[in-house]
Design an enzyme around this catalytic site. Structure first.
Site, mmCIF file in Angstrom:
data_model
loop_
_atom_site.group_PDB
_atom_site.id
_atom_site.type_symbol
_atom_site.label_atom_id
_atom_site.label_comp_id
_atom_site.label_asym_id
_atom_site.label_seq_id
_atom_site.Cartn_x
_atom_site.Cartn_y
_atom_site.Cartn_z
ATOM 1 N N THR A 79 0.832 -1.249 -0.089
ATOM 2 C CA THR A 79 -0.005 0.124 -0.057
ATOM 3 C C THR A 79 0.998 1.278 0.110
ATOM 4 O O THR A 79 0.651 2.222 -0.732
ATOM 5 C CB THR A 79 -1.068 0.112 1.339
ATOM 6 O OG1 THR A 79 -1.764 -1.315 1.478
ATOM 7 C CG2 THR A 79 -2.074 1.002 1.116
ATOM 8 N N HIS A 142 0.180 -9.979 -6.804
ATOM 9 C CA HIS A 142 1.003 -10.723 -5.642
ATOM 10 C C HIS A 142 1.446 -12.000 -6.282
ATOM 11 O O HIS A 142 1.835 -12.976 -5.588
ATOM 12 C CB HIS A 142 0.068 -11.197 -4.651
ATOM 13 C CG HIS A 142 -0.516 -9.934 -3.723
ATOM 14 N ND1 HIS A 142 0.640 -9.193 -3.211
ATOM 15 C CD2 HIS A 142 -1.671 -9.679 -2.976
ATOM 16 C CE1 HIS A 142 -0.097 -8.422 -1.919
ATOM 17 N NE2 HIS A 142 -1.198 -8.650 -2.158
ATOM 18 N N ARG A 301 -1.889 0.035 9.708
ATOM 19 C CA ARG A 301 -2.027 -0.616 11.217
ATOM 20 C C ARG A 301 -0.961 0.051 11.704
ATOM 21 O O ARG A 301 -1.055 1.563 12.211
ATOM 22 C CB ARG A 301 -1.831 -2.022 11.171
ATOM 23 C CG ARG A 301 -2.149 -2.732 12.587
ATOM 24 C CD ARG A 301 -2.032 -4.158 12.416
ATOM 25 N NE ARG A 301 -0.760 -4.366 12.343
ATOM 26 C CZ ARG A 301 0.066 -4.638 13.433
ATOM 27 N NH1 ARG A 301 -0.563 -4.407 14.573
ATOM 28 N NH2 ARG A 301 1.399 -5.050 13.320
HETATM 29 P P1 A3P Z 1 1.713 -3.702 9.885
HETATM 30 O O1 A3P Z 1 0.478 -4.186 9.888
HETATM 31 O O2 A3P Z 1 2.952 -3.895 10.441
HETATM 32 O O3 A3P Z 1 1.310 -1.843 10.517
HETATM 33 P P2 A3P Z 1 0.447 -4.208 2.552
HETATM 34 O O4 A3P Z 1 0.161 -2.744 1.920
HETATM 35 O O5 A3P Z 1 1.520 -4.960 1.818
HETATM 36 O O6 A3P Z 1 -0.812 -5.044 2.964
HETATM 37 O O7 A3P Z 1 0.950 -4.101 4.039
HETATM 38 C C1 A3P Z 1 0.726 -3.654 5.117
HETATM 39 C C2 A3P Z 1 1.714 -2.994 6.154
HETATM 40 O O8 A3P Z 1 2.287 -1.804 5.591
HETATM 41 C C3 A3P Z 1 0.849 -2.732 7.427
HETATM 42 O O9 A3P Z 1 2.085 -2.967 8.355
HETATM 43 C C4 A3P Z 1 0.689 -1.367 7.241
HETATM 44 O O10 A3P Z 1 0.334 -0.661 8.561
HETATM 45 C C5 A3P Z 1 1.947 -0.928 6.604
HETATM 46 N N1 A3P Z 1 1.892 0.360 5.881
HETATM 47 C C6 A3P Z 1 0.590 0.979 5.052
HETATM 48 N N2 A3P Z 1 0.860 1.863 4.702
HETATM 49 C C7 A3P Z 1 2.013 2.482 5.069
HETATM 50 C C8 A3P Z 1 2.721 3.719 4.955
HETATM 51 N N3 A3P Z 1 2.019 4.597 4.126
HETATM 52 N N4 A3P Z 1 3.738 3.929 5.526
HETATM 53 C C9 A3P Z 1 4.604 2.865 6.020
HETATM 54 N N5 A3P Z 1 3.843 1.711 6.508
HETATM 55 C C10 A3P Z 1 2.658 1.465 5.893
#
Ligand code: A3P
Length: 341
Positions: A79, A142, A301
């Site tokens: 994301t 993915h 998160r």
């Molecule tokens: P955590 O669950 O450890 O907080 P994806 O986007 O691949 O689904 O990954 C989600 C993870 O990326 C989550 O980690 C989320 O909080 C974190 N995340 C989402 N946006 C983010 C951002 N802008 N900067 C840093 N981390 C981010």
């Protein structure tokens, strides 16, 4: 294909899909209703016609040389990378206060090929068909490297792969899994799946899009063999030195920042716009769902390196570290486990 038919609407033969499905190994994840199907060596979720749309993507997608494709294992920072890539590539297209990231979740701006483009389970209307996307087309998958359509591998399109240390990936996946299970099973008490159980399956490769290490190593090897084609990023590095990696990303996609932009603080503005603190607080990311089940807010998160220290026992950490050593042996790939800040 007829003249007016959209590429993403050419269907594969339903009977063939069913036949193939029946021949593939299946498991149910942790007593949930979530079935996983093993296809080409990886476990794919058996939801949202996912398997059919994966086949459609594999067979019908024609990559253009200008395409930029984000590839990732879930919960590794997709994301974030989507928002950064979108902001970098479109920085001349919109005035600051009209950036689409202010009104759309990053997943609504960079489409996932095997679900958003070729799937048919939308909460939001299919926004564009592939030919209508502005160039460069920003897309995501993915799928593991070995399962990508040939045209992605052979064209000059570029791949940005984001990876993350396995311990934080497991924690992030676990919480996402709990949320998702509450939503699809309506089971408010789904917390009875412990992180130990979840971790056990993850380590055995039984997780959506797993096995994790094979996924990561597949792209890592390509990035070494073809550094102009595949940029391999690590979540921890991005956290440590976001500025450096945003500039690297911009160079990789052929849109480096000029010295004027740098002196005007354009890089910092992009970093700020895409920070988890900012994205999390935007109304658009606080409610609503992506693809029926996935709450928009569950993609934001904590966003930290080292959250695993609050979740794992020493023996679990040892188990994962041993597995990592084994799987990454001889690859020269390693991960930072803790924040260096
Ligand atoms: P955590 O669950 O450890 O907080 P994806 O986007 O691949 O689904 O990954 C989600 C993870 O990326 C989550 O980690 C989320 O909080 C974190 N995340 C989402 N946006 C983010 C951002 N802008 N900067 C840093 N981390 C981010």
């Amino acid at each position: 294909m007829t003249e007016n038919q959209r590429e993403e609407e050419i269907h594969v033969d339903e009977e063939e899909v069913q036949h193939l499905m029946q021949s593939l190994p299946k498991i149910t994840l942790l007593n949930s209703k979530l079935e996983l199907v093993n296809y080409q060596g990886f476990w794919h979720p058996h939801i949202l016609n996912y398997f059919k749309s994966t086949l459609m993507f594999q067979r019908h997608f024609h990559a253009r040389n200008t395409d930029i494709i984000i590839a990732s294992f879930p919960k590794t920072g997709t994301t974030w990378l989507k928002s950064l890539l979108f902001a970098v590539v479109n920085r001349f297209r919109y005035p600051k206060n009209q950036n689409p990231l202010l009104k759309h979740h990053p997943h609504e701006l960079v489409f996932r090929l095997e679900v958003d483009v070729y799937g048919d389970a939308f909460e939001y209307p299919r926004p564009h068909h592939l030919n209508e996307l502005p160039s460069p087309r920003l897309l995501h998958t993915h799928l593991p490297y070995t399962s990508l359509p040939e045209s992605i591998k052979t064209s000059a399109c570029r791949i940005l792969y984001i990876s993350r240390n396995p311990l934080d990936t497991i924690v992030s996946s676990y919480y996402f899994f709990l949320e998702y299970m509450k939503n699809i099973q309506g089971d408010q008490d789904f917390n009875h799946v412990t992180i130990e159980e979840f971790c056990e399956d993850f380590c055995a490769g039984r997780t959506a899009h797993g096995p994790f290490f094979e996924h990561v190593v597949g792209y890592w090897k390509q990035s070494l063999e073809r550094p102009d084609k595949v940029l391999f990023l690590k979540y921890e590095d991005l956290k440590d030195d976001t500025r450096f990696y945003v500039k690297k990303l911009a160079e990789f996609v052929g849109m480096p920042f000029s010295s004027k932009e740098e002196s005007e603080g354009v890089v910092e503005e992009i970093i700020e716009l895409c920070s988890i603190k900012n994205l999390k607080e935007l109304e658009v990311n606080k409610s609503g769902v992506i693809n029926k089940f996935f709450e928009k807010k569950s993609y934001f998160r904590k966003g930290e390196v080292g959250d695993w220290t609050h979740h794992f026992t020493p023996s679990m950490v040892e188990r994962i570290n041993n597995l990592m050593q084994d799987k990454l042996e001889g690859t020269a790939l390693s991960f930072k486990m803790l924040s260096s800040q």
